[in-house]
Motif scaffolding. Structure first.
Motif, PDB file in Angstrom:
ATOM      1  N   GLN A  71       0.835  -1.199   0.000  1.00  0.00           N
ATOM      2  CA  GLN A  71       0.000   0.000   0.000  1.00  0.00           C
ATOM      3  C   GLN A  71       0.873   1.254   0.000  1.00  0.00           C
ATOM      4  O   GLN A  71       0.629   2.207  -0.750  1.00  0.00           O
ATOM      5  CB  GLN A  71      -0.935   0.003   1.204  1.00  0.00           C
ATOM      6  CG  GLN A  71      -1.900   1.165   1.218  1.00  0.00           C
ATOM      7  CD  GLN A  71      -2.856   1.108   2.408  1.00  0.00           C
ATOM      8  OE1 GLN A  71      -2.803   0.193   3.216  1.00  0.00           O
ATOM      9  NE2 GLN A  71      -3.708   2.099   2.506  1.00  0.00           N
ATOM     10  N   LYS A  72       1.903   1.277   0.838  1.00  0.00           N
ATOM     11  CA  LYS A  72       2.810   2.426   0.888  1.00  0.00           C
ATOM     12  C   LYS A  72       3.530   2.614  -0.452  1.00  0.00           C
ATOM     13  O   LYS A  72       3.709   3.745  -0.919  1.00  0.00           O
ATOM     14  CB  LYS A  72       3.834   2.253   2.013  1.00  0.00           C
ATOM     15  CG  LYS A  72       3.244   2.439   3.393  1.00  0.00           C
ATOM     16  CD  LYS A  72       4.294   2.241   4.462  1.00  0.00           C
ATOM     17  CE  LYS A  72       3.680   2.369   5.855  1.00  0.00           C
ATOM     18  NZ  LYS A  72       4.683   2.167   6.908  1.00  0.00           N
ATOM     19  N   LEU A  73       3.932   1.508  -1.052  1.00  0.00           N
ATOM     20  CA  LEU A  73       4.602   1.581  -2.348  1.00  0.00           C
ATOM     21  C   LEU A  73       3.660   2.168  -3.399  1.00  0.00           C
ATOM     22  O   LEU A  73       4.063   3.023  -4.192  1.00  0.00           O
ATOM     23  CB  LEU A  73       5.087   0.194  -2.782  1.00  0.00           C
ATOM     24  CG  LEU A  73       5.789   0.122  -4.137  1.00  0.00           C
ATOM     25  CD1 LEU A  73       7.040   0.995  -4.155  1.00  0.00           C
ATOM     26  CD2 LEU A  73       6.124  -1.311  -4.481  1.00  0.00           C
ATOM     27  N   SER A  74       2.434   1.748  -3.384  1.00  0.00           N
ATOM     28  CA  SER A  74       1.441   2.297  -4.327  1.00  0.00           C
ATOM     29  C   SER A  74       1.262   3.793  -4.115  1.00  0.00           C
ATOM     30  O   SER A  74       1.170   4.560  -5.086  1.00  0.00           O
ATOM     31  CB  SER A  74       0.099   1.581  -4.159  1.00  0.00           C
ATOM     32  OG  SER A  74       0.196   0.248  -4.557  1.00  0.00           O
ATOM     33  N   GLU A  75       1.220   4.210  -2.868  1.00  0.00           N
ATOM     34  CA  GLU A  75       1.079   5.638  -2.557  1.00  0.00           C
ATOM     35  C   GLU A  75       2.295   6.427  -3.057  1.00  0.00           C
ATOM     36  O   GLU A  75       2.157   7.508  -3.638  1.00  0.00           O
ATOM     37  CB  GLU A  75       0.891   5.838  -1.055  1.00  0.00           C
ATOM     38  CG  GLU A  75      -0.436   5.341  -0.516  1.00  0.00           C
ATOM     39  CD  GLU A  75      -0.512   5.335   1.006  1.00  0.00           C
ATOM     40  OE1 GLU A  75       0.456   5.777   1.675  1.00  0.00           O
ATOM     41  OE2 GLU A  75      -1.541   4.882   1.527  1.00  0.00           O
ATOM     42  N   LEU A  76       3.496   5.883  -2.831  1.00  0.00           N
ATOM     43  CA  LEU A  76       4.709   6.554  -3.299  1.00  0.00           C
ATOM     44  C   LEU A  76       4.746   6.637  -4.825  1.00  0.00           C
ATOM     45  O   LEU A  76       5.143   7.656  -5.396  1.00  0.00           O
ATOM     46  CB  LEU A  76       5.952   5.833  -2.777  1.00  0.00           C
ATOM     47  CG  LEU A  76       6.246   5.994  -1.289  1.00  0.00           C
ATOM     48  CD1 LEU A  76       7.374   5.055  -0.869  1.00  0.00           C
ATOM     49  CD2 LEU A  76       6.606   7.432  -0.970  1.00  0.00           C
ATOM     50  N   GLU A  77       4.348   5.541  -5.487  1.00  0.00           N
ATOM     51  CA  GLU A  77       4.318   5.545  -6.948  1.00  0.00           C
ATOM     52  C   GLU A  77       3.323   6.588  -7.461  1.00  0.00           C
ATOM     53  O   GLU A  77       3.594   7.280  -8.449  1.00  0.00           O
ATOM     54  CB  GLU A  77       3.962   4.156  -7.483  1.00  0.00           C
ATOM     55  CG  GLU A  77       5.083   3.150  -7.331  1.00  0.00           C
ATOM     56  CD  GLU A  77       4.679   1.733  -7.722  1.00  0.00           C
ATOM     57  OE1 GLU A  77       3.457   1.407  -7.702  1.00  0.00           O
ATOM     58  OE2 GLU A  77       5.582   0.941  -8.048  1.00  0.00           O
ATOM     59  N   ALA A  78       2.183   6.694  -6.774  1.00  0.00           N
ATOM     60  CA  ALA A  78       1.175   7.679  -7.173  1.00  0.00           C
ATOM     61  C   ALA A  78       1.732   9.093  -7.008  1.00  0.00           C
ATOM     62  O   ALA A  78       1.515   9.965  -7.871  1.00  0.00           O
ATOM     63  CB  ALA A  78      -0.101   7.495  -6.353  1.00  0.00           C
ATOM     64  N   LYS A  79       2.454   9.356  -5.927  1.00  0.00           N
ATOM     65  CA  LYS A  79       3.053  10.670  -5.716  1.00  0.00           C
ATOM     66  C   LYS A  79       4.099  10.981  -6.790  1.00  0.00           C
ATOM     67  O   LYS A  79       4.191  12.099  -7.289  1.00  0.00           O
ATOM     68  CB  LYS A  79       3.694  10.758  -4.330  1.00  0.00           C
ATOM     69  CG  LYS A  79       2.700  10.870  -3.204  1.00  0.00           C
ATOM     70  CD  LYS A  79       3.417  10.962  -1.871  1.00  0.00           C
ATOM     71  CE  LYS A  79       2.417  11.047  -0.723  1.00  0.00           C
ATOM     72  NZ  LYS A  79       3.097  11.105   0.587  1.00  0.00           N
ATOM     73  N   ASP A  81       4.190   9.748  -9.816  1.00  0.00           N
ATOM     74  CA  ASP A  81       3.489   9.971 -11.084  1.00  0.00           C
ATOM     75  C   ASP A  81       2.924  11.386 -11.134  1.00  0.00           C
ATOM     76  O   ASP A  81       2.944  12.046 -12.166  1.00  0.00           O
ATOM     77  CB  ASP A  81       2.357   8.950 -11.278  1.00  0.00           C
ATOM     78  CG  ASP A  81       2.902   7.571 -11.605  1.00  0.00           C
ATOM     79  OD1 ASP A  81       4.075   7.456 -12.000  1.00  0.00           O
ATOM     80  OD2 ASP A  81       2.140   6.576 -11.459  1.00  0.00           O
ATOM     81  N   LYS A  82       2.407  11.902 -10.040  1.00  0.00           N
ATOM     82  CA  LYS A  82       1.872  13.257  -9.983  1.00  0.00           C
ATOM     83  C   LYS A  82       2.993  14.279 -10.144  1.00  0.00           C
ATOM     84  O   LYS A  82       2.812  15.318 -10.754  1.00  0.00           O
ATOM     85  CB  LYS A  82       1.131  13.498  -8.659  1.00  0.00           C
ATOM     86  CG  LYS A  82      -0.202  12.830  -8.584  1.00  0.00           C
ATOM     87  CD  LYS A  82      -0.896  13.188  -7.280  1.00  0.00           C
ATOM     88  CE  LYS A  82      -2.249  12.498  -7.181  1.00  0.00           C
ATOM     89  NZ  LYS A  82      -2.920  12.782  -5.926  1.00  0.00           N
ATOM     90  N   GLY A  83       4.133  13.965  -9.579  1.00  0.00           N
ATOM     91  CA  GLY A  83       5.266  14.883  -9.659  1.00  0.00           C
ATOM     92  C   GLY A  83       5.823  14.983 -11.073  1.00  0.00           C
ATOM     93  O   GLY A  83       6.403  15.987 -11.460  1.00  0.00           O
ATOM     94  N   GLU A  84       5.680  13.935 -11.866  1.00  0.00           N
ATOM     95  CA  GLU A  84       6.190  13.939 -13.242  1.00  0.00           C
ATOM     96  C   GLU A  84       5.272  14.701 -14.179  1.00  0.00           C
ATOM     97  O   GLU A  84       5.669  15.079 -15.276  1.00  0.00           O
ATOM     98  CB  GLU A  84       6.367  12.495 -13.728  1.00  0.00           C
ATOM     99  CG  GLU A  84       7.479  11.760 -13.014  1.00  0.00           C
ATOM    100  CD  GLU A  84       7.607  10.308 -13.474  1.00  0.00           C
ATOM    101  OE1 GLU A  84       6.834   9.873 -14.336  1.00  0.00           O
ATOM    102  OE2 GLU A  84       8.481   9.611 -12.949  1.00  0.00           O
ATOM    103  N   GLU A  85       4.039  14.905 -13.775  1.00  0.00           N
ATOM    104  CA  GLU A  85       3.090  15.579 -14.663  1.00  0.00           C
ATOM    105  C   GLU A  85       3.294  17.036 -14.735  1.00  0.00           C
ATOM    106  O   GLU A  85       3.802  17.841 -14.184  1.00  0.00           O
ATOM    107  CB  GLU A  85       1.650  15.290 -14.219  1.00  0.00           C
ATOM    108  CG  GLU A  85       1.274  13.853 -14.400  1.00  0.00           C
ATOM    109  CD  GLU A  85      -0.138  13.570 -13.848  1.00  0.00           C
ATOM    110  OE1 GLU A  85      -0.821  14.461 -13.343  1.00  0.00           O
ATOM    111  OE2 GLU A  85      -0.545  12.418 -13.932  1.00  0.00           O
TER     112      GLU A  85
END
Length: 85
Positions: A71-79, A81-85
């Motif tokens: 779950q934490k890994l998914s949250e970090l990946e989501a963050k 991905d948002k930072g790359e946009e």
């Protein structure tokens, strides 16, 4: 490793099923029966119920931690991905 009461019960059942002349040999036969049963049980690749229960608890805690980490890994990946946009 094995419950001595259960081993005793199995040995008694075997002794009770023996013919009377064999029973008359006495405690020597009873002791030999116990030794044979214990020897065969020791050859089996088994664990005690207590050890099984402990390992089950360890596995459950490990699964819980793995789920939390996923779950934490998914949250970090989501963050990320948002930072790359």
């Amino acid at each position: 490793m094995f419950d001595p009461k259960k081993l005793e019960q199995i040995a008694k059942q075997i002794q009770d099923s023996m013919p009377q002349p064999v029973k008359d040999l006495g405690t020597d036969v009873e002791q030999k029966v116990r030794q044979v049963i214990q020897g065969q049980l020791n050859k089996l690749d088994v664990v005690s119920r207590e050890e099984f229960d402990v390992q089950t608890q360890v596995l459950m805690r490990t699964r819980q931690k793995l789920t939390e980490m996923e779950q934490k890994l998914s949250e970090l990946e989501a963050k990320l991905d948002k930072g790359e946009e």
